[in-house]
Design an enzyme around this catalytic site. Structure first.
Site, short mmCIF file in Angstrom:
data_model
loop_
_atom_site.label_atom_id
_atom_site.label_comp_id
_atom_site.label_asym_id
_atom_site.label_seq_id
_atom_site.Cartn_x
_atom_site.Cartn_y
_atom_site.Cartn_z
N HIS A 1 -5.59 2.06 -12.29
CA HIS A 1 -6.13 2.26 -10.94
C HIS A 1 -4.74 2.61 -10.33
CE1 HIS A 1 -7.92 1.92 -7.10
NE2 HIS A 1 -7.12 1.15 -6.56
N GLY B 1 -0.24 -0.32 -7.21
CA GLY B 1 -0.41 -1.35 -5.94
C GLY B 1 -1.83 -1.84 -5.67
N SER C 1 -5.10 -2.56 -3.27
CA SER C 1 -5.93 -1.51 -2.60
C SER C 1 -5.32 -1.68 -1.06
CB SER C 1 -7.21 -1.95 -2.59
OG SER C 1 -8.16 -1.15 -1.95
N GLY C 2 -5.36 -0.47 -0.34
CA GLY C 2 -4.63 -0.61 0.87
C GLY C 2 -3.30 -0.71 1.17
N GLY D 1 -1.06 1.74 0.61
CA GLY D 1 -0.59 2.95 1.02
C GLY D 1 -0.28 3.95 -0.16
N LYS D 2 -1.35 3.94 -1.39
CA LYS D 2 -0.75 4.78 -2.17
C LYS D 2 -1.13 6.22 -2.43
CE LYS D 2 -3.38 2.46 -5.25
NZ LYS D 2 -3.80 1.28 -4.50
N ASP E 1 -7.13 7.60 -7.44
CA ASP E 1 -8.11 6.42 -7.76
C ASP E 1 -7.92 5.90 -9.07
OD1 ASP E 1 -9.41 4.22 -6.95
OD2 ASP E 1 -11.18 5.33 -7.07
N GLU F 1 -9.11 9.86 -1.01
CA GLU F 1 -9.89 9.08 0.02
C GLU F 1 -8.65 8.37 1.06
OE1 GLU F 1 -12.10 4.85 0.75
OE2 GLU F 1 -11.74 5.50 -1.23
N ARG G 1 18.80 -4.50 -5.95
CA ARG G 1 19.66 -3.55 -4.83
C ARG G 1 20.82 -2.44 -5.81
NH1 ARG G 1 21.67 -6.81 0.21
NH2 ARG G 1 22.24 -4.71 0.93
#
Length: 329
Positions: free
Chosen positions: A147, A162, A164-165, A167-168, A186, A212, A253
Site C-alpha cells: 500500500h 506511510g 492513511s492520511g 500525505g502520500k 494506492d 485520490e 541527522r
C-alpha cells in the site's frame, strides 16, 4: 485463495508487442490448451525423441528447432513412431515449433490423440528462447502487494509508504507537478525478477494512473499532465516512509547508518521522513533521489563528511581551533 494457474491458453493470449512478441499460434491439440505451465524453463527434447527418458523434464515447454524437426522427418521415413508416442503421452504442457516449421502428420495425429497443444512461431529458436524466458521470468516471479504510491524521481523508483492520511498522494502529486512521473497510486504490485530486481506497477492497470486526493476526489494524471507524467512500470530502488513528527523520537541527522526494508527477500534502502507543517516533502524526496543516485555511483555524502571530520581531528586542527577560541566577554 489459490493463485490462478498459468495455462497454454494464457500464453497464447498474452498481449505482447515489439521485441517481446512471441508470434505464437496453435496448429494442433487445441483440447489441451487448458494445460498448466508450471516451470519457468524450457527443454530441447532431442534425447527424449531418441528414447532416453532419464531425467526428462516433461513439465517444461518443449522447443522444436530445425534439428528436432529433421529427426522427426527421419523417424517418419523409417516408420518408427514408438518414441513419439511415449514422448507425447508424457503429459507435456505444449510443444513449440520455431522457424514456422511443421511437424510430421504422424506427430500431429498423435498429439491430437493425447490432447498435447502444438504451437508455431516464425521466430528463430534462439530469439524465441530469449523472449519466452523473459515472459516466464515475469510470470513466475515471486510477488507481493504494497500500500503506497510509486513514483519515478530523477530516474529513481521511489515507493512512498506511510499510514492513511499522512500525505502520500499529495506529495506524489506535487512531484508530478515538478516534472516527475507517477507509476501507481494506492495498491502496488511488486515482482522480484532475476532474483534481485523489484519491479512495481499498479495492481489494476486500468486505474493505476488515477489518484485520490482528499477534498478533491479522483483525478486522472495522464489527462491532467499528459502521458509524459506517467509510466507503467518501474524498479523499486528506494523506500520513503512518511510518518507524523514524533518529538520523543530521535531521527537520523547524519545518514551514516543505512536502513533497509526487505521486500521478497531483497533489501531496499529506506529513509524515514517525519511530516509536520512547514516541511517541503517534495524537495526532500528530490534530494533523497539524487543522493541515492550518487550512492549508486559510489559516492556517499554522509560517509565522506564523517571521514573528513575524522581527518580534521587527527591533524590537530580541531585542537588548535578549540584553544584559540576566545570565550571572554
Amino acid at each position: 485463495m489459490a493463485e490462478k494457474k498459468f495455462t497454454v491458453l494464457d500464453l497464447l493470449n498474452l498481449d505482447l508487442s515489439g521485441h517481446d512478441a512471441l508470434h505464437l499460434k496453435c496448429i494442433a491439440g487445441r483440447r489441451g490448451l487448458p494445460r498448466a505451465i508450471t516451470s519457468p524453463e524450457i527443454n530441447r527434447p532431442g534425447l527424449a525423441l531418441c528414447g532416453f527418458y532419464e531425467s526428462f523434464a516433461n513439465n517444461r515447454l518443449q522447443l522444436f528447432g530445425r534439428g528436432e524437426v529433421a529427426y522427426l522427418n527421419r523417424l517418419h521415413q523409417e516408420n518408427s513412431s514408438e518414441s513419439i508416442k511415449f514422448f507425447l503421452e508424457s503429459q507435456l504442457p505444449c510443444c513449440v515449433f520455431t522457424y514456422n516449421l511443421e511437424p510430421t502428420e504422424e506427430f500431429r495425429q498423435i498429439a491430437e490423440e493425447n490432447c498435447c497443444p502444438l504451437l508455431q512461431t516464425d521466430l528463430t529458436s534462439t530469439e524465441f528462447t530469449h523472449r519466452i524466458l523473459r515472459v516466464f521470468s515475469n510470470t513466475f516471479a515471486p510477488k507481493t502487494t504494497q500500500h503506497g504510491v510509486l513514483v519515478e524521481v530523477y530516474g529513481i523508483g521511489i515507493l512512498l509508504n506511510g499510514h492513511s492520511g499522512v500525505g502520500k498522494s499529495e506529495t506524489a502529486l506535487e512531484l508530478v507537478e515538478r516534472g516527475h512521473r507517477l507509476v501507481a497510486d494506492d495498491i502496488i504490485d511488486i515482482r522480484c525478477v532475476n532474483g534481485n530486481t523489484l519491479l512495481g506497477r499498479g495492481a489494476n492497470t486500468m486505474i493505476s494512473h488515477h489518484m485520490e486526493i482528499r477534498g478533491l476526489g479522483i483525478i486522472n494524471i495522464s489527462q491532467l499532465y499528459g502521458v509524459g507524467a506517467i509510466r507503467n512500470q518501474k524498479e523499486v530502488q528506494l523506500v520513503v516512509k512518511l510518518e507524523d513528527w514524533d518529538s520523543t523520537k530521535t531521527y537520523d541527522r547524519l545518514g551514516t547508518e543505512q536502513k533497509y526494508k526487505e521486500l521478497l527477500g531483497v533489501k531496499v534502502p529506506m529513509i524515514e521522513i517525519p511530516v509536520k507543517p512547514g516541511r517541503n516533502l517534495p524537495i526532500i524526496i528530490e534530494a533523497a533521489a539524487m543522493n541515492e543516485r550518487l550512492k549508486n555511483m559510489g559516492y556517499n555524502s554522509a560517509k565522506d563528511f564523517n571521514l573528513n571530520i575524522l581527518k580534521w581531528i587527527e591533524t590537530g586542527d580541531a585542537k588548535i581551533a578549540y584553544n584559540s577560541n576566545d570565550d571572554s566577554y
